[in-house]
Write a protein that holds these residues in place. Sequence first.
Motif, PDB file in Angstrom:
ATOM      1  N   LEU A 170       0.844  -1.193   0.000  1.00  0.00           N
ATOM      2  CA  LEU A 170       0.000   0.000   0.000  1.00  0.00           C
ATOM      3  C   LEU A 170       0.874   1.234   0.000  1.00  0.00           C
ATOM      4  O   LEU A 170       1.869   1.303   0.731  1.00  0.00           O
ATOM      5  N   GLY A 171       0.495   2.234  -0.794  1.00  0.00           N
ATOM      6  CA  GLY A 171       1.259   3.468  -0.821  1.00  0.00           C
ATOM      7  C   GLY A 171       0.369   4.664  -1.044  1.00  0.00           C
ATOM      8  O   GLY A 171      -0.861   4.585  -0.947  1.00  0.00           O
ATOM      9  N   ASP A 172       0.999   5.785  -1.339  1.00  0.00           N
ATOM     10  CA  ASP A 172       0.275   7.017  -1.586  1.00  0.00           C
ATOM     11  C   ASP A 172      -0.408   6.954  -2.940  1.00  0.00           C
ATOM     12  O   ASP A 172      -0.296   5.979  -3.664  1.00  0.00           O
ATOM     13  N   ARG A 173      -1.078   8.030  -3.283  1.00  0.00           N
ATOM     14  CA  ARG A 173      -1.932   8.054  -4.464  1.00  0.00           C
ATOM     15  C   ARG A 173      -1.152   7.747  -5.740  1.00  0.00           C
ATOM     16  O   ARG A 173      -0.125   8.365  -6.024  1.00  0.00           O
ATOM     17  N   LEU A 174      -1.668   6.791  -6.503  1.00  0.00           N
ATOM     18  CA  LEU A 174      -1.103   6.456  -7.800  1.00  0.00           C
ATOM     19  C   LEU A 174      -1.684   7.374  -8.869  1.00  0.00           C
ATOM     20  O   LEU A 174      -2.862   7.746  -8.803  1.00  0.00           O
ATOM     21  N   ALA A 175      -0.872   7.704  -9.841  1.00  0.00           N
ATOM     22  CA  ALA A 175      -1.401   8.404 -11.007  1.00  0.00           C
ATOM     23  C   ALA A 175      -2.369   7.463 -11.726  1.00  0.00           C
ATOM     24  O   ALA A 175      -2.043   6.305 -11.988  1.00  0.00           O
ATOM     25  N   ARG A 176      -3.562   7.964 -12.025  1.00  0.00           N
ATOM     26  CA  ARG A 176      -4.609   7.103 -12.576  1.00  0.00           C
ATOM     27  C   ARG A 176      -4.995   7.573 -13.965  1.00  0.00           C
ATOM     28  O   ARG A 176      -5.213   8.758 -14.193  1.00  0.00           O
ATOM     29  N   GLU A 177      -5.078   6.627 -14.896  1.00  0.00           N
ATOM     30  CA  GLU A 177      -5.525   6.920 -16.248  1.00  0.00           C
ATOM     31  C   GLU A 177      -6.991   6.536 -16.377  1.00  0.00           C
ATOM     32  O   GLU A 177      -7.515   5.742 -15.582  1.00  0.00           O
ATOM     33  N   PRO A 178      -7.708   7.101 -17.379  1.00  0.00           N
ATOM     34  CA  PRO A 178      -9.155   6.855 -17.480  1.00  0.00           C
ATOM     35  C   PRO A 178      -9.542   5.384 -17.542  1.00  0.00           C
ATOM     36  O   PRO A 178     -10.606   4.993 -17.059  1.00  0.00           O
ATOM     37  N   HIS A 179      -8.684   4.542 -18.130  1.00  0.00           N
ATOM     38  CA  HIS A 179      -9.035   3.127 -18.278  1.00  0.00           C
ATOM     39  C   HIS A 179      -8.692   2.304 -17.040  1.00  0.00           C
ATOM     40  O   HIS A 179      -9.034   1.124 -16.978  1.00  0.00           O
ATOM     41  N   ASP A 180      -8.017   2.888 -16.060  1.00  0.00           N
ATOM     42  CA  ASP A 180      -7.589   2.125 -14.888  1.00  0.00           C
ATOM     43  C   ASP A 180      -8.772   1.784 -13.983  1.00  0.00           C
ATOM     44  O   ASP A 180      -9.535   2.668 -13.583  1.00  0.00           O
ATOM     45  N   ALA A 181      -8.921   0.511 -13.662  1.00  0.00           N
ATOM     46  CA  ALA A 181     -10.001   0.061 -12.786  1.00  0.00           C
ATOM     47  C   ALA A 181      -9.681   0.421 -11.337  1.00  0.00           C
ATOM     48  O   ALA A 181      -8.518   0.413 -10.919  1.00  0.00           O
ATOM     49  N   VAL A 182     -10.721   0.729 -10.577  1.00  0.00           N
ATOM     50  CA  VAL A 182     -10.581   1.060  -9.160  1.00  0.00           C
ATOM     51  C   VAL A 182     -11.262  -0.031  -8.342  1.00  0.00           C
ATOM     52  O   VAL A 182     -12.365  -0.484  -8.676  1.00  0.00           O
ATOM     53  N   MET A 183     -10.611  -0.458  -7.268  1.00  0.00           N
ATOM     54  CA  MET A 183     -11.153  -1.488  -6.399  1.00  0.00           C
ATOM     55  C   MET A 183     -12.268  -0.903  -5.519  1.00  0.00           C
ATOM     56  O   MET A 183     -12.266   0.269  -5.171  1.00  0.00           O
TER      57      MET A 183
END
Length: 200
Positions: A174-187
């Motif tokens: 677990l870490g700090d906020r990841l850079a997220r792209e529009p296609h990236d799924a979120v848990m």
Amino acid sequence: MTEPSFPTAGAQPVSKAELRRHAGLVRQREARRLGQAAGDRIARHVLDAVPLRPFEMAAGYWPVRAEADPLPLMLALKAMGHGLCLPEVAARNAPLLFRRWLPGEPLTAGAYGIPAPGAGARLVTPSLVLVPGVWFDRQGARLGYGGGFYDRTLEALRRGRRPTIVGIAYDAQLGDRLAREPHDAVMDFVVTERRVIRTR
């Protein structure tokens, strides 16, 4: 070994490739340090904190590359009457398929050498999906291996349905906020041997 940590504001960005490399080392260390105990604790946390539908189909995964072990949870779900299935890579740019699996049934070496049920096993659609990863943040973003399989799969499953998506990891992943792209799924949840994070 220096533990990876996602950079804070103002720090030099870390590439995904470098984060994957560092996270892989952390995961190997945690697998050696915690052993089977991590899988047992993860199972208890999921059963205590994640809402389950009656007799739903649960997609697990066969742990490779020192991934946190979901098998204790899968066995507990089977004992409660839930169905089990495992993923299969059907094509490079396609969503994963899921085939029914019972503990003790033989597995074959699938794509990338990952064990999977044979082609004769029934195709099913899970409503609970356990997702491995290289790194997670506390908002539910996930860094995988780079193939995009789970991103495509979870997008397809969420069309017209409300599956429960649970990221499974060691707490050290677990870490700090990841850079997220529009296609990236979120848990919907991220569960480790130490905690349950509800992201939605």
